[in-house]
Each structure stands twice: as C-alpha cells, then as structure tokens.
Design a protein around this motif. Structure first.
Motif, PDB file in Angstrom:
ATOM      1  N   ALA A  82      15.315  35.650  18.813  1.00  0.00           N
ATOM      2  CA  ALA A  82      14.554  34.397  18.932  1.00  0.00           C
ATOM      3  C   ALA A  82      14.485  33.943  20.381  1.00  0.00           C
ATOM      4  CB  ALA A  82      15.182  33.322  18.057  1.00  0.00           C
ATOM      5  N   ARG A  83      15.579  34.108  21.110  1.00  0.00           N
ATOM      6  CA  ARG A  83      15.610  33.686  22.515  1.00  0.00           C
ATOM      7  C   ARG A  83      14.873  34.675  23.425  1.00  0.00           C
ATOM      8  NH1 ARG A  83      19.220  29.470  23.084  1.00  0.00           N
ATOM      9  NH2 ARG A  83      20.802  29.277  21.461  1.00  0.00           N
ATOM     10  N   SER A  84      14.502  35.830  22.895  1.00  0.00           N
ATOM     11  CA  SER A  84      13.760  36.828  23.674  1.00  0.00           C
ATOM     12  C   SER A  84      12.276  36.823  23.329  1.00  0.00           C
ATOM     13  CB  SER A  84      14.346  38.224  23.407  1.00  0.00           C
ATOM     14  OG  SER A  84      15.694  38.288  23.805  1.00  0.00           O
ATOM     15  N   SER A  85      11.814  35.738  22.725  1.00  0.00           N
ATOM     16  CA  SER A  85      10.424  35.641  22.274  1.00  0.00           C
ATOM     17  C   SER A  85       9.654  34.606  23.082  1.00  0.00           C
ATOM     18  CB  SER A  85      10.379  35.256  20.791  1.00  0.00           C
ATOM     19  OG  SER A  85      11.001  36.239  19.984  1.00  0.00           O
ATOM     20  N   ILE A  86       8.385  34.899  23.297  1.00  0.00           N
ATOM     21  CA  ILE A  86       7.497  33.955  23.970  1.00  0.00           C
ATOM     22  C   ILE A  86       6.249  33.751  23.116  1.00  0.00           C
ATOM     23  CG2 ILE A  86       8.306  34.571  26.278  1.00  0.00           C
ATOM     24  CD1 ILE A  86       5.686  36.173  26.631  1.00  0.00           C
ATOM     25  N   ARG A  87       5.585  32.620  23.337  1.00  0.00           N
ATOM     26  CA  ARG A  87       4.342  32.326  22.631  1.00  0.00           C
ATOM     27  C   ARG A  87       3.204  32.265  23.640  1.00  0.00           C
ATOM     28  NH1 ARG A  87       3.755  26.592  19.817  1.00  0.00           N
ATOM     29  NH2 ARG A  87       3.528  26.026  22.009  1.00  0.00           N
ATOM     30  N   ILE A  88       2.176  33.051  23.373  1.00  0.00           N
ATOM     31  CA  ILE A  88       0.969  33.078  24.195  1.00  0.00           C
ATOM     32  C   ILE A  88      -0.162  32.467  23.373  1.00  0.00           C
ATOM     33  CG2 ILE A  88      -0.681  34.535  25.423  1.00  0.00           C
ATOM     34  CD1 ILE A  88       2.068  34.597  26.666  1.00  0.00           C
ATOM     35  N   GLY A  89      -0.759  31.394  23.880  1.00  0.00           N
ATOM     36  CA  GLY A  89      -1.849  30.723  23.172  1.00  0.00           C
ATOM     37  C   GLY A  89      -3.085  30.635  24.047  1.00  0.00           C
TER      38      GLY A  89
END
Length: 359
Positions: A324-331
């Motif tokens: 979870a801490r190694s995830s990013i959100r691209i919008g």
C-alpha cells in the motif's frame, strides 16, 4: 507543473469561470430574496439546477449543498435507521455510517463487492440504507450500483450512490434513491455540491434554519458557485463522448509506457480509465514525490493525506502495508495532453527504477 491528480480535484473549466464572474464582480443579490435582483439570482440557481439534473435520472430533485461531504452526511443521517456500506468507501461515507451504528462489508481483491455476500448481510442486518460509491476515488473501480440498488430494494432499504467520481464521466445507474455530487470533480468550483433525492424519499434535515432548499436543506446559496457547477455539468453533457475517448486513449498510453513492473491495483476491467492506482515493489512514495515536485500525483485520497496511515482502500483489497505504501495514484482527464502524460510517466518510472538501483 504537470497535473495528474484529477481524483483530488479538476482544473476549473473556463466556461465555469465565465458563468461565475458576473456573480462575483457585479451581482450580489441573495437568491432567496423576493425583490428583482433576488429573483434574477434565483433564476441563475434554477438554470444551474436544470443543468446538473440533465446528467441524472428523472424522477428526483436536486438540493445544492456545500459539497459532497455534506450531501453524504445528510443522506446517511437523514434516513431513520442504520446504514450498510463497503470497506472501500470514502471517509465521509464510512464515518457517517459509523455514526448511525451501521455495518461495513468487505470487498474482494479486485475492489468489487460480492453480491451474494451483500444480499446475506442485508438480510441479516436489515439496514435502512445501503451506500456504495459508483467510481472509487482511490482505485477507480466501478461498483455494480444498479445490482446493489436492486438488492437493497428487495429488503426495503434505500440506496445512496456516492457518484462524485463518476458524475459526468460514466452513466448514473437507475435504481438509486439518493445521489451525492461535487462540482470540483467535474471542472466546477470548490464549495458546492448536491444531493439528488428521489421524489418519494423524505429525509430529516441535517442543517436547521430557513429550509431554503427542498427537501429541507438550510442555508443561503451562492449564485456564483451554483452557476459554475451548472456550467461545468452542461459542458460535461456536451463533451461526454469526447472526454471518454480522450481518457481511454490516455489510459492505454499510460499503461503501455509504464510496463509490467508496475501493477494495477483493483479490477483491470470494471474501472474508470482516468484513475490508475499502481504499485512498484519497494517504492518510497514520499521520496518519489520529493524528487518530482513539478509533477502533481498522489499516494491516495487527498482527504487522508498527511495521516501517515496506509490507504484503507488498498488495505481493504488485501494489500500489505508495504504494498500500500508503494502505490501511487495517477489521475488525468480533459485538459491532460499526450505529451505531458508521457513525459511525466517517463520521469516517474525512471525515478522509481533509480530507487531500486540505489537500494
């Protein structure tokens, strides 16, 4: 600055700004006043109401609110009895449901609810309201809202749809009794949202006062904010096909550019393509953001930023704290260009790989 955080907020559309400016510069009447300037302000509000309603099912009425958080609180707390919701919902829903003594149901690793489990839980708990997000704000997963609503209605419960991320982007399913909206997620201004209420549904008021907005929301409306919301909704109505095609194109470009070392969080098929939540093993997201300060992306919901906790949505779909801490959100969306997205993703990918080499 390359802006890739469309789930947190969207750039204000020029058309929305143009609709707002007269009410910020030279027209200041209270839309609830009976004199001529007040009636003109009221007319502007009603035009905006019709523009927002054009993207919603028939058979309901729109009450403008200060935003989706107020709309959700009003919907959940205005129904007599506890509510049931999903573990991946926005904090506004989860906290409101908790305040009613309600129930939170788990989802699968793809972020989708199991309808049989939902049916059994509703039969056991007998909630007065079932709440589900149309498009998840963190992972972009689209819930089967029409099916959820049908199951809720079988048990005599109402259905609340948090359509904040889906409004103007994907069709609003039939069967909802309450729909929460926000202007600033569709290129409108911050500070205004709405609750759509099916005609036969009655809600207890959340705010007490003048009751200016049927069915019982109190407070003076801002003609400027309503006008901006209406203009943004009207633009979304006109551009829905073009916006969808553009976002689908950008999504395909992004996934091809990042490659197989990045893993998509949530269902790969039941999703809104303008939201990519991705993880890269061992990624230090805080360091990535520090290294790429001219690219605006996120590690999850803006509403939970700074908490230090891993995303509750990513935890709910079974990710470890480390993943979870190694995830990013691209919008991305209407005003994102191919070049801007490709260049930003190339830099994000290179910076993530550099961390791996340094480790």
């Amino acid at each position: 600055m390359t802006y890739l955080d469309y789930q947190a907020t969207t750039p204000l559309a020029p058309e929305a700004l143009a609709a707002m400016l007269p009410w910020l510069e030279s027209q200041h009447a209270n839309p609830h006043s009976a004199h001529a300037p007040g009636r003109a302000a009221r007319a502007t509000v009603e035009v905006a109401r019709d523009q927002v309603a054009a993207l919603l099912p028939p058979g309901g009425r729109i009450a403008f609110t200060s935003g989706a958080t107020e709309a959700i609180n009003w919907a959940v707390k205005g129904v007599a009895g506890p509510a049931l919701t999903l573990a991946t919902e926005h904090a506004a829903v989860l906290d409101s449901v908790a305040a009613t003594g309600g129930t939170v149901l788990r989802v699968g690793s793809d972020g989708l609810v199991d309808l049989d489990s939902l049916r059994a839980e509703i039969a056991d708990r007998r909630p007065a309201l079932v709440a589900a997000m149309l498009v998840n704000n963190e992972i972009g997963v689209i819930q089967p809202v029409a099916d959820i609503a049908a199951i809720a209605h079988e048990a005599g419960a109402l259905m609340l749809c948090d359509a904040v991320q889906g409004f103007g982007r994907v069709p609003i399913p039939e069967g909802c009794d309450l729909i929460a909206l926000s202007a600033h997620k569709i290129h409108g201004p911050k500070g205004v949202g709405a609750l759509w209420v099916r005609d036969e549904v009655n809600l207890a008021p959340l705010l007490h006062g003048g009751g200016q907005e049927a069915p019982g929301r109190s407070g003076t409306l801002s003609p400027a904010l309503c006008a901006g919301f209406g203009a943004a909704a009207s633009l979304a109505t006109d551009r829905v096909d073009a916006d969808r095609a553009h976002v689908e194109h950008l999504s395909a470009l992004a996934l091809a550019r990042l490659g197989p070392d990045w893993t998509l969080n949530g269902s790969p098929s039941h999703r809104y393509p303008g939201n990519l939540n991705l993880r890269f093993p061992g990624l230090d997201v805080a360091r990535l953001m520090s290294d790429l300060r001219d690219i605006a992306f996120s590690a999850g919901s803006a509403c939970a930023s700074g908490s230090g906790r891993p995303s509750h949505v990513l935890k709910a779909i079974g990710l470890s704290d480390a993943d979870a801490r190694s995830s990013i959100r691209i919008g991305f969306g209407r005003y994102t260009s191919d070049t801007d997205l490709a260049d930003a993703l190339a830099r994000i990918d290179a910076a993530a790989r550099a961390q791996r080499i340094a480790a």
